[in-house]
Design an enzyme around this catalytic site. Sequence first.
Site, PDB file in Angstrom:
ATOM      1  N   ARG A 279      10.717  -6.449   8.901  1.00 58.06           N
ATOM      2  CA  ARG A 279       9.268  -6.690   8.902  1.00 58.06           C
ATOM      3  C   ARG A 279       8.892  -8.121   9.312  1.00 58.06           C
ATOM      4  NH1 ARG A 279       6.216  -3.871   5.382  1.00 58.06           N
ATOM      5  NH2 ARG A 279       8.121  -3.432   4.214  1.00 58.06           N
ATOM      6  N   TYR A 319       2.155   3.756   1.086  1.00 55.15           N
ATOM      7  CA  TYR A 319       2.404   2.633   0.161  1.00 55.15           C
ATOM      8  C   TYR A 319       1.132   1.974  -0.352  1.00 55.15           C
ATOM      9  CZ  TYR A 319       6.765   2.530   2.976  1.00 55.15           C
ATOM     10  OH  TYR A 319       7.917   2.834   3.649  1.00 55.15           O
ATOM     11  N   CYS A 344      -6.039  16.165   9.175  1.00 55.03           N
ATOM     12  CA  CYS A 344      -6.647  16.982   8.123  1.00 55.03           C
ATOM     13  C   CYS A 344      -5.975  16.746   6.777  1.00 55.03           C
ATOM     14  CB  CYS A 344      -6.590  18.453   8.516  1.00 55.03           C
ATOM     15  SG  CYS A 344      -7.569  18.744   9.970  1.00 55.03           S
ATOM     16  N   GLU A 345      -6.131  15.560   6.257  1.00 57.86           N
ATOM     17  CA  GLU A 345      -5.615  15.171   4.943  1.00 57.86           C
ATOM     18  C   GLU A 345      -6.569  14.138   4.378  1.00 57.86           C
ATOM     19  OE1 GLU A 345      -2.711  16.010   3.363  1.00 57.86           O
ATOM     20  OE2 GLU A 345      -1.794  17.148   4.993  1.00 57.86           O
ATOM     21  N   TYR A 373       7.331  -0.865  10.837  1.00 49.10           N
ATOM     22  CA  TYR A 373       7.113   0.397  10.132  1.00 49.10           C
ATOM     23  C   TYR A 373       5.802   1.045  10.586  1.00 49.10           C
ATOM     24  CZ  TYR A 373      10.823  -1.781   7.516  1.00 49.10           C
ATOM     25  OH  TYR A 373      11.993  -2.408   7.192  1.00 49.10           O
TER      26      TYR A 373
HETATM   27  C1  LIG Z   1      19.539  -2.267   3.843  1.00 50.61           C
HETATM   28  C2  LIG Z   1      18.280  -2.804   4.412  1.00 50.61           C
HETATM   29  N1  LIG Z   1      18.317  -3.951   5.100  1.00 50.61           N
HETATM   30  C3  LIG Z   1      17.195  -4.481   5.657  1.00 50.61           C
HETATM   31  C4  LIG Z   1      15.972  -3.865   5.523  1.00 50.61           C
HETATM   32  C5  LIG Z   1      14.775  -4.486   6.172  1.00 50.61           C
HETATM   33  O1  LIG Z   1      13.799  -4.845   5.258  1.00 50.61           O
HETATM   34  P1  LIG Z   1      12.518  -5.651   5.732  1.00 50.61           P
HETATM   35  O2  LIG Z   1      11.918  -4.955   6.869  1.00 50.61           O
HETATM   36  O3  LIG Z   1      11.639  -5.663   4.536  1.00 50.61           O
HETATM   37  O4  LIG Z   1      12.984  -7.042   6.101  1.00 50.61           O
HETATM   38  C6  LIG Z   1      15.881  -2.672   4.795  1.00 50.61           C
HETATM   39  C7  LIG Z   1      14.578  -1.998   4.621  1.00 50.61           C
HETATM   40  O5  LIG Z   1      14.405  -1.003   4.019  1.00 50.61           O
HETATM   41  C8  LIG Z   1      17.067  -2.127   4.232  1.00 50.61           C
HETATM   42  O6  LIG Z   1      17.034  -0.981   3.543  1.00 50.61           O
END
Ligand SMILES: Cc1ncc(COP(=O)(O)O)c(C=O)c1O
Length: 430
Positions: A279, A319, A344-345, A373
């Site tokens: 992220r 979330y 439709c939700e 994401y």
């Molecule tokens: C094992 C693992 N590493 C890294 C990440 C990446 O997380 P982020 O996008 O919050 O940095 C995730 C996210 O679910 C993860 O499960």
Amino acid sequence: MSGLAFLYRAGRLYAEGVSVERLAEIYGTPLYVYSRREIGARYRALARAMAPVRPLICYSVKANSNLAVLGALREEGAGFDIVSGGELYRVRRAGADPARVVFAGVGKTEEEIDYALREGILFFTVESEPEARRISARAVALGCRARVAFRVNPGVNPRTHRYITTGQRENKFGLDPDRALAAYEMAAQLPNIEIAGLHMHIGSQILSPRPYVQALARAAVLCAQLRRRHAAFEWLDIGGGMGIDYMPDQEPLAPRVFAAAVLPWLKKIGLRVILEPGRSLVGPAGLLVCRVQYVKDSYRKKFVIADAGMNDLIRPALYEAHHEVWPVRRTARRIRGDLVGPICESGDFIALDRELPAVREGDLLAVMNAGAYGFSMASNYNSRRRPAEVMVDGACHRLIRARESWADLVRGEDAGARHENRRKEQPDHV
Ligand SMILES: Cc1ncc(COP(=O)(O)O)c(C=O)c1O
């Protein structure tokens, strides 16, 4: 919001040097727009802050797995954190060196393990004893060695949304530290297995460095013990999870703040370090442009109905996530209401009961911080075509994924012989 990728010029929203309005005209909506410069700047800021331990930064592919995004991060020097055979295929297509790829996930199949072994990845992050046994058996069958690092669940609370914590006791991920030593002992006895290190990932969208420090304090003791017992034990993978400022009043977990807190521990532990950010590298580097279809009033409430919905960006529904919504043509006028999609939700919303730009039918809105994401969690629900994706770099822009066609929606489906000839009755324009 941090970053300089998306700014207003003369009242129009720009992605680097290109007007978002122009992009919407050329590529249509809904449209994901990414900034190449922002992705690079974010990678380099993390690499600089963490330079004293020279980490291998394995970008977490699940955040955004478009080949152009993967290629950009590979050019910057990233390795990759993958969770499926499909992600391994993607990173290989993007030119990744398999020796810089780590493979996590609780449910690896034999097929996926074989693929990773054949490609020669750096190591598997192993989530359970039966998984270690399966990896060993596959390595024996293929006549190679498999490097493994158990994922240890340090039992810390990262103070994030309950659906994205992964390091608390009740989560399905990893092993509890008490069990880990015995698991390592067991795995070390398995044929064709090499104990390469230890992995942890405590959750996502973490805004304070404190949970990382707590987790490292717990891992330090374990690492010291494991290092004494296993000659090839050399990696400490501390996962990803660094949070970004989805809300205007949020402070992102900046690389230098993160580094200042974790570097003393990492130096003390003295292992080679892997980070798995997702992220924080791509979230603020992307936005989702949508076009308003209708504005309607119902029971004293206003609904702005856009052409993007939960199938394009599921984070708000899944979330309760907050995304800022910006007008593509700046306006000071505001309305209060819900920004919703066409699905439709009742859960199909992007923003609920919010101050929104005062928009009319046909106006464009930008959903900010949508680079992570976003598309990677998009679906075809309600038989909607997944949106197009565009990469901007300075004044240049490039389609990096075409909008799906209606024919894409039924690819691989079989209506059965009785219905075969109906195909001819389909109108040409689909
Ligand atoms: C094992 C693992 N590493 C890294 C990440 C990446 O997380 P982020 O996008 O919050 O940095 C995730 C996210 O679910 C993860 O499960």
